[in-house]
Design a protein around this motif. Structure first.
Motif, PDB file in Angstrom:
ATOM      1  N   ALA A 373       0.829  -1.205   0.000  1.00 31.24           N
ATOM      2  CA  ALA A 373       0.000   0.000   0.000  1.00 31.24           C
ATOM      3  C   ALA A 373       0.866   1.258   0.000  1.00 31.24           C
ATOM      4  N   ASN A 374       1.958   1.235   0.747  1.00 31.20           N
ATOM      5  CA  ASN A 374       2.858   2.392   0.793  1.00 31.20           C
ATOM      6  C   ASN A 374       3.468   2.664  -0.579  1.00 31.20           C
ATOM      7  N   MET A 375       3.889   1.605  -1.272  1.00 25.84           N
ATOM      8  CA  MET A 375       4.498   1.785  -2.591  1.00 25.84           C
ATOM      9  C   MET A 375       3.469   2.271  -3.613  1.00 25.84           C
ATOM     10  N   ALA A 376       2.241   1.766  -3.514  1.00 31.94           N
ATOM     11  CA  ALA A 376       1.200   2.220  -4.429  1.00 31.94           C
ATOM     12  C   ALA A 376       0.874   3.681  -4.206  1.00 31.94           C
ATOM     13  N   ALA A 377       0.819   4.087  -2.941  1.00 32.88           N
ATOM     14  CA  ALA A 377       0.538   5.492  -2.634  1.00 32.88           C
ATOM     15  C   ALA A 377       1.669   6.394  -3.099  1.00 32.88           C
ATOM     16  N   ALA A 378       2.912   5.917  -2.970  1.00 32.40           N
ATOM     17  CA  ALA A 378       4.055   6.713  -3.401  1.00 32.40           C
ATOM     18  C   ALA A 378       4.054   6.930  -4.912  1.00 32.40           C
ATOM     19  N   LYS A 379       3.642   5.910  -5.670  1.00 34.64           N
ATOM     20  CA  LYS A 379       3.609   6.029  -7.129  1.00 34.64           C
ATOM     21  C   LYS A 379       2.527   7.006  -7.594  1.00 34.64           C
ATOM     22  N   GLN A 380       1.455   7.115  -6.818  1.00 36.80           N
ATOM     23  CA  GLN A 380       0.346   7.996  -7.174  1.00 36.80           C
ATOM     24  C   GLN A 380       0.550   9.419  -6.694  1.00 36.80           C
ATOM     25  N   ALA A 381       1.506   9.617  -5.797  1.00 39.05           N
ATOM     26  CA  ALA A 381       1.729  10.953  -5.253  1.00 39.05           C
ATOM     27  C   ALA A 381       2.295  11.874  -6.321  1.00 39.05           C
ATOM     28  N   PRO A 382       1.882  13.163  -6.339  1.00 40.76           N
ATOM     29  CA  PRO A 382       2.453  14.120  -7.317  1.00 40.76           C
ATOM     30  C   PRO A 382       3.965  14.237  -7.129  1.00 40.76           C
ATOM     31  N   ALA A 383       4.656  14.547  -8.188  1.00 44.93           N
ATOM     32  CA  ALA A 383       6.111  14.722  -8.146  1.00 44.93           C
ATOM     33  C   ALA A 383       6.476  15.794  -7.141  1.00 44.93           C
ATOM     34  N   GLY A 384       7.506  15.500  -6.371  1.00 44.30           N
ATOM     35  CA  GLY A 384       7.982  16.462  -5.370  1.00 44.30           C
ATOM     36  C   GLY A 384       7.278  16.357  -4.041  1.00 44.30           C
ATOM     37  N   VAL A 385       6.298  15.456  -3.920  1.00 49.33           N
ATOM     38  CA  VAL A 385       5.552  15.318  -2.660  1.00 49.33           C
ATOM     39  C   VAL A 385       6.104  14.156  -1.882  1.00 49.33           C
TER      40      VAL A 385
END
Length: 385
Positions: A373-385
């Motif tokens: 879940a953490n990796m999926a959320a990181a991939k969806q996060a806007p660049a620089g966030v």
């Protein structure tokens, strides 16, 4: 309006904070690198609620005495080493490593009662240790510090060493880590895959295998999924741990011996020390090997800083509320208690052999879901966030 009628129910678990022990642990305590004290100068060590002086006599032996002269209270650590003794800066009384007054330069004779407290001192593996026993009994041979065959070998480096004064907490917090499997995932950011403890007599061991967490950013690379760690860590007495550790990643492996040790300053503070030597890989230069030892020690230091931040902000808990996967916390504390009672008061449950392996199946399955879940959320996060 009352939002929770059960807020003050008798069923609510209350914390028993207890109190810090009124005595200091019986056993060998490491003061640091021996070469630090082989410099012709006296060294003051604040430990065990008092001040000590460590000095090298003419024959090269390291000695430890109470720091304050029994004559008029001068600080021997501010004095001068003269032959086999240390001279007080106040009136030049000379004290030998056995605690006897050797000479009073201006007096016809030395009083028969002119003795100060000498602390048994041991130099081993390039480190110096002193023995503490509230009853002033000598150290038994059965609790000796083990010789490390790797130290001094041409295949291994010299020590990389660090220390830190930790204030506001008792050193039992450090010992609890021996059984604390779960904190490795949440604090040190590795995933245990095997975790076992063995306690017997004055020895407590932790055996752990772990992998890196793919959801943790490491430098510029995303994740540490390829990291494999094998660790075998053993406390010899209350304050000195030897940790054999192997790290493998990307087809390369490194082997090190780490030391985790401490000595108490007060009941609520201690000096934490850590160091490492590393095995030289084939074709590795001395400088490269030393850099690897430093990296081992630095990684241990980084982990300690994560722990220290927790210790400084937590409260003491004598009655921890545990789940099945928390490991043998109470059994470890019973083992640790042997160092805070007289030898005559040690009971079998403090020293009998005890083994416990944590069942990690539930923890690993839940951690895998969390990391995904953490990796999926990181991939969806806007660049620089």
């Amino acid at each position: 309006m009352v939002t929770d009628a059960n807020a003050f129910s008798d069923d609510v678990r209350q914390i028993d904070g207890g109190t810090n022990p009124t005595r200091f642990a019986r056993g060998w305590h490491c003061l640091g690198l021996a070469k630090t004290f082989h410099d012709g100068r006296p060294h003051q060590i604040d430990a065990f609620g008092t001040s000590l002086v460590v000095f090298e006599s003419a024959d090269g032996t390291l000695n430890t005495l109470d720091a304050y002269c029994r004559h008029m209270g001068g600080n021997l650590a501010q004095g001068t080493i003269k032959g086999d003794g240390i001279a007080c800066p106040f009136h030049d009384w000379r004290w030998g490593g056995d605690g006897k007054c050797l000479n009073i330069p201006y007096s016809r004779r030395v009083p028969r009662t002119a003795r100060t407290q000498a602390w048994p001192t041991l130099e081993r593996n390039g480190l110096v240790f002193i023995w503490n026993d509230p009853r002033r009994r000598p150290p038994p041979e059965s609790v000796d510090i083990p010789v490390l065959d790797a130290y001094g070998s041409s295949e291994w480096t010299d020590w990389s060493w660090n220390s830190l004064l930790v204030e506001g907490t008792n050193c039992r917090e450090l010992i609890d880590n021996v059984v604390d499997m779960a904190h490795f995932f949440y604090v040190h950011l590795v995933k245990p895959t095997f975790f076992k403890n063995v306690f017997e007599k004055h020895v407590a061991s932790q055996f752990m295998s772990a992998t890196g967490r793919p959801d943790i950013e490491l430098d510029s690379n995303y994740g540490q999924e390829g990291l494999l760690m094998e660790s075998s860590a053993t406390y010899y007495g209350p304050a000195y741990m030897v940790n054999g550790q192997t790290l493998a990643s990307g087809g390369a492996a490194s082997e090190g011996l780490l030391i985790n040790c401490h000595y108490p300053v007060t009941p609520n503070s201690f000096v934490l020390q850590w160091g490492a030597i590393a095995k030289k890989n084939e074709g590795m230069s001395d400088d490269e090997a030393s850099a690897m030892a430093t990296q081992f020690a630095d990684s241990l230091g980084d982990a300690f800083m994560q722990d220290v931040e927790i210790w400084r902000n937590k409260t003491r808990v004598d009655n921890p509320l545990l789940c099945e996967e928390d490991g043998p916390v109470y059994q470890l504390r019973r083992w640790y208690e042997q160092f805070y009672v007289d030898e005559d008061d040690i009971v079998p449950e403090m020293v009998n052999r005890f083994e416990f392996e944590v069942d990690l199946h539930t923890a690993q399955s839940k951690w895998d879901v969390e990391m995904t879940a953490n990796m999926a959320a990181a991939k969806q996060a806007p660049a620089g966030v």
